[in-house]
Design a protein around this motif. Structure first.
Motif, PDB file in Angstrom:
ATOM      1  N   VAL A 263      30.101  44.777  73.217  1.00  0.00           N
ATOM      2  CA  VAL A 263      29.473  43.800  72.319  1.00  0.00           C
ATOM      3  C   VAL A 263      29.116  44.468  70.996  1.00  0.00           C
ATOM      4  O   VAL A 263      29.355  43.908  69.907  1.00  0.00           O
ATOM      5  CB  VAL A 263      28.222  43.179  72.968  1.00  0.00           C
ATOM      6  N   ASN A 264      28.564  45.665  71.063  1.00  0.00           N
ATOM      7  CA  ASN A 264      28.212  46.359  69.837  1.00  0.00           C
ATOM      8  C   ASN A 264      29.458  46.707  69.023  1.00  0.00           C
ATOM      9  O   ASN A 264      29.440  46.669  67.789  1.00  0.00           O
ATOM     10  CB  ASN A 264      27.437  47.634  70.148  1.00  0.00           C
ATOM     11  N   GLN A 265      30.544  47.042  69.698  1.00  0.00           N
ATOM     12  CA  GLN A 265      31.769  47.377  68.983  1.00  0.00           C
ATOM     13  C   GLN A 265      32.362  46.147  68.299  1.00  0.00           C
ATOM     14  O   GLN A 265      32.895  46.248  67.191  1.00  0.00           O
ATOM     15  CB  GLN A 265      32.787  47.996  69.951  1.00  0.00           C
ATOM     16  N   VAL A 266      32.247  44.987  68.947  1.00  0.00           N
ATOM     17  CA  VAL A 266      32.673  43.750  68.292  1.00  0.00           C
ATOM     18  C   VAL A 266      31.818  43.497  67.061  1.00  0.00           C
ATOM     19  O   VAL A 266      32.321  43.130  65.991  1.00  0.00           O
ATOM     20  CB  VAL A 266      32.591  42.558  69.270  1.00  0.00           C
ATOM     21  N   ARG A 267      30.498  43.695  67.214  1.00  0.00           N
ATOM     22  CA  ARG A 267      29.625  43.538  66.044  1.00  0.00           C
ATOM     23  C   ARG A 267      30.006  44.516  64.943  1.00  0.00           C
ATOM     24  O   ARG A 267      30.021  44.169  63.755  1.00  0.00           O
ATOM     25  CB  ARG A 267      28.156  43.768  66.451  1.00  0.00           C
ATOM     26  N   THR A 268      30.337  45.740  65.338  1.00  0.00           N
ATOM     27  CA  THR A 268      30.748  46.738  64.354  1.00  0.00           C
ATOM     28  C   THR A 268      31.990  46.285  63.598  1.00  0.00           C
ATOM     29  O   THR A 268      32.120  46.517  62.387  1.00  0.00           O
ATOM     30  CB  THR A 268      31.021  48.085  65.050  1.00  0.00           C
ATOM     31  N   LEU A 269      32.917  45.625  64.294  1.00  0.00           N
ATOM     32  CA  LEU A 269      34.142  45.145  63.645  1.00  0.00           C
ATOM     33  C   LEU A 269      33.852  44.213  62.479  1.00  0.00           C
ATOM     34  O   LEU A 269      34.645  44.136  61.529  1.00  0.00           O
ATOM     35  CB  LEU A 269      35.028  44.414  64.662  1.00  0.00           C
ATOM     36  N   VAL A 270      32.730  43.485  62.554  1.00  0.00           N
ATOM     37  CA  VAL A 270      32.438  42.514  61.502  1.00  0.00           C
ATOM     38  C   VAL A 270      31.206  42.895  60.690  1.00  0.00           C
ATOM     39  O   VAL A 270      30.701  42.086  59.908  1.00  0.00           O
ATOM     40  CB  VAL A 270      32.267  41.097  62.098  1.00  0.00           C
ATOM     41  N   ALA A 271      30.714  44.112  60.845  1.00  0.00           N
ATOM     42  CA  ALA A 271      29.565  44.558  60.061  1.00  0.00           C
ATOM     43  C   ALA A 271      29.956  44.834  58.616  1.00  0.00           C
ATOM     44  O   ALA A 271      29.129  44.755  57.706  1.00  0.00           O
ATOM     45  CB  ALA A 271      28.958  45.815  60.679  1.00  0.00           C
ATOM     46  N   ASN A 292      26.565  39.675  55.747  1.00  0.00           N
ATOM     47  CA  ASN A 292      25.430  38.899  56.239  1.00  0.00           C
ATOM     48  C   ASN A 292      25.955  37.690  56.998  1.00  0.00           C
ATOM     49  O   ASN A 292      26.939  37.072  56.575  1.00  0.00           O
ATOM     50  CB  ASN A 292      24.558  38.382  55.088  1.00  0.00           C
ATOM     51  N   VAL A 293      25.325  37.364  58.105  1.00  0.00           N
ATOM     52  CA  VAL A 293      25.644  36.116  58.827  1.00  0.00           C
ATOM     53  C   VAL A 293      24.316  35.381  59.032  1.00  0.00           C
ATOM     54  O   VAL A 293      23.770  35.336  60.141  1.00  0.00           O
ATOM     55  CB  VAL A 293      26.351  36.395  60.165  1.00  0.00           C
ATOM     56  N   PRO A 294      23.798  34.775  57.963  1.00  0.00           N
ATOM     57  CA  PRO A 294      22.457  34.178  58.027  1.00  0.00           C
ATOM     58  C   PRO A 294      22.472  32.814  58.691  1.00  0.00           C
ATOM     59  O   PRO A 294      23.542  32.250  58.981  1.00  0.00           O
ATOM     60  CB  PRO A 294      22.098  34.058  56.538  1.00  0.00           C
ATOM     61  N   PRO A 295      21.286  32.237  58.967  1.00  0.00           N
ATOM     62  CA  PRO A 295      21.223  30.868  59.458  1.00  0.00           C
ATOM     63  C   PRO A 295      21.950  29.936  58.474  1.00  0.00           C
ATOM     64  O   PRO A 295      22.041  30.264  57.285  1.00  0.00           O
ATOM     65  CB  PRO A 295      19.714  30.584  59.508  1.00  0.00           C
ATOM     66  N   PRO A 296      22.519  28.831  58.959  1.00  0.00           N
ATOM     67  CA  PRO A 296      22.229  28.163  60.240  1.00  0.00           C
ATOM     68  C   PRO A 296      22.979  28.710  61.457  1.00  0.00           C
ATOM     69  O   PRO A 296      22.808  28.167  62.556  1.00  0.00           O
ATOM     70  CB  PRO A 296      22.636  26.716  59.966  1.00  0.00           C
ATOM     71  N   ALA A 297      23.837  29.703  61.308  1.00  0.00           N
ATOM     72  CA  ALA A 297      24.524  30.263  62.473  1.00  0.00           C
ATOM     73  C   ALA A 297      23.492  30.774  63.480  1.00  0.00           C
ATOM     74  O   ALA A 297      22.552  31.490  63.112  1.00  0.00           O
ATOM     75  CB  ALA A 297      25.448  31.398  62.032  1.00  0.00           C
ATOM     76  N   PRO A 351      33.995  34.348  64.417  1.00  0.00           N
ATOM     77  CA  PRO A 351      35.438  34.083  64.487  1.00  0.00           C
ATOM     78  C   PRO A 351      36.163  34.288  63.163  1.00  0.00           C
ATOM     79  O   PRO A 351      37.238  34.905  63.119  1.00  0.00           O
ATOM     80  CB  PRO A 351      35.508  32.619  64.949  1.00  0.00           C
ATOM     81  N   GLY A 352      35.602  33.764  62.086  1.00  0.00           N
ATOM     82  CA  GLY A 352      36.251  33.900  60.788  1.00  0.00           C
ATOM     83  C   GLY A 352      36.348  35.342  60.328  1.00  0.00           C
ATOM     84  O   GLY A 352      37.360  35.751  59.727  1.00  0.00           O
ATOM     85  N   LEU A 353      35.334  36.139  60.618  1.00  0.00           N
ATOM     86  CA  LEU A 353      35.344  37.544  60.227  1.00  0.00           C
ATOM     87  C   LEU A 353      36.381  38.335  61.021  1.00  0.00           C
ATOM     88  O   LEU A 353      37.094  39.178  60.470  1.00  0.00           O
ATOM     89  CB  LEU A 353      33.952  38.140  60.413  1.00  0.00           C
ATOM     90  N   VAL A 354      36.460  38.058  62.326  1.00  0.00           N
ATOM     91  CA  VAL A 354      37.462  38.737  63.146  1.00  0.00           C
ATOM     92  C   VAL A 354      38.863  38.347  62.693  1.00  0.00           C
ATOM     93  O   VAL A 354      39.762  39.200  62.596  1.00  0.00           O
ATOM     94  CB  VAL A 354      37.261  38.400  64.639  1.00  0.00           C
ATOM     95  N   ALA A 355      39.066  37.057  62.391  1.00  0.00           N
ATOM     96  CA  ALA A 355      40.377  36.602  61.927  1.00  0.00           C
ATOM     97  C   ALA A 355      40.747  37.263  60.607  1.00  0.00           C
ATOM     98  O   ALA A 355      41.902  37.658  60.401  1.00  0.00           O
ATOM     99  CB  ALA A 355      40.373  35.075  61.774  1.00  0.00           C
TER     100      ALA A 355
END
Length: 365
Positions: A263-271, A292-297, A351-355
């Motif tokens: 999970v942390n590595q996935v987060r790292t992919l989009v940090a 940044n991935v702020p609200p409303p997400a 999803p958009g960041l990974v894509a």
């Protein structure tokens, strides 16, 4: 918080130098930097009650759910309990990022408490991040070969992303080897110790990074935490070997650490956007290369906890405690002009960041 990555070396084992990109440099937006600093001056003090209550609650929930998962077995409720355990312990583990930034006089005992509750039991003591993560924030190091937490992932080949995640999945095995084998072995074979310290004592993703030996109080703390983690690792393996700890419980333990690291590595992919290839960057460029991935997400509350959903803002203002980042983002967003580059670092979700990252690898040369 980062883990392991790909070894970018040639056939002779020599580190492959990064080529410097030819992208136009981004000048600092001084108006944005000044506004961000001025609007958040009253938010810099960490609030101990928030830190301690969050850490303790996450740890209690995580370990209780872990015990439930072991007890309930591979049933629907057992799997649900395991998922809760992973997410709660991941949140608690993410405080290693705060430990690497906070002034410890402002939160007395917090580093020790975190190591006792999380760092040592999950085989990731704080010395593996302290003295390493701060290099990622050095203006002249970010995105360069000297940054322990950066790889130009967007410009690497498509197979690099699944391999990046697969290596994280093996983290608990690597941790056990590091502390149950390499720590005692490096005490018996002194010539091995410099290699262990330089190559196997940092949570980083840049395989070319070599850690320098710690000195003074930092070195004493390193030894204390490493020995404690080594004792825990050896005792755990001994308990499994003698049947004191059942194989099922040990398997759930390994799976939990593995899932946390994935999970942390996935987060790292989009940090970050991971588009820099070695040149020094202005602070504004570093901000725009961060996310940044702020609200409303809402889901980032789970996969980017403890303020990590405001990673770009954190690079802009690394001294802010995690609980202040949401308020800081609201103030800056409301006060700064709509056309400011500040708004360009905000994204809708995972999803958009990974894509975007995957598309980058598809067109990599």
């Amino acid at each position: 918080m980062n883990s392991f990555s790909l070894d970018r070396r040639d056939a002779a084992g020599v580190p492959t130098p990064r080529t410097v990109s030819r992208r136009a440099p981004v000048a600092d937006d001084r108006a944005m930097l000044r506004a961000a600093s001025e609007l958040t001056r009253d938010l810099t003090a960490p609030r101990p009650a928030i830190y301690w209550s969050d850490l303790i609650a996450s740890s209690v929930i995580g370990y209780a759910a872990f015990a439930a998962a072991v007890t309930l077995g591979a049933s629907g409720w057992g799997i649900a309990a395991w998922v809760v355990s992973v997410l709660a312990l991941y949140r608690a583990a993410s405080f290693i990022h705060e430990v690497s930034h906070i002034k410890h006089a402002a939160l007395p005992g917090f580093r020790l408490g975190w190591n006792v509750l999380i760092g040592i039991p999950l085989l990731a003591p704080s010395f593996t991040y302290e003295g390493v993560h701060n290099l990622h924030h050095a203006k002249t190091r970010y995105g360069t070969i000297d940054d322990p937490e950066y790889l130009p992932l967007a410009n690497m080949k498509p197979w690099s992303l699944p391999l990046f995640l697969a290596v994280a999945a093996l983290a608990p095995i690597g941790f056990l080897v590091r502390y149950a084998v390499l720590t005692p072995l490096s005490l018996i074979v002194p010539s091995l110790r410099p290699v262990v310290e330089a190559r196997y004592s940092a949570l980083c993703i840049n395989p070319d990074f070599r850690r320098r030996p710690a000195e003074g109080a930092a070195r004493r703390l390193w030894w204390q935490l490493e020995i404690a983690t080594s004792i825990w690792s050896i005792a755990l393996l001994g308990a499994v070997a003698t049947g004191v700890v059942p194989l099922w419980a040990f398997g759930v333990y390994l799976a939990t650490i593995s899932a946390i690291m994935i999970v942390n590595q996935v987060r790292t992919l989009v940090a970050h956007l991971w588009e820099n290839e070695g040149e020094e960057m202005s602070l504004t460029a570093q901000y725009l290369d961060s996310v940044n991935v702020p609200p409303p997400a809402l889901l980032p509350f789970l996969w980017a906890p403890v303020g990590l959903r405001y990673h770009a803002l954190h690079h802009l203002l690394p001294g802010l405690p995690y609980h202040a980042l949401g308020e800081a983002h609201r103030r800056i967003s409301a006060a700064i002009e709509p056309h400011s580059v500040y708004h360009k670092a905000s994204y809708k979700g995972l999803p958009g960041l990974v894509a975007r990252l995957a598309r980058g690898t598809m067109t990599a040369r």
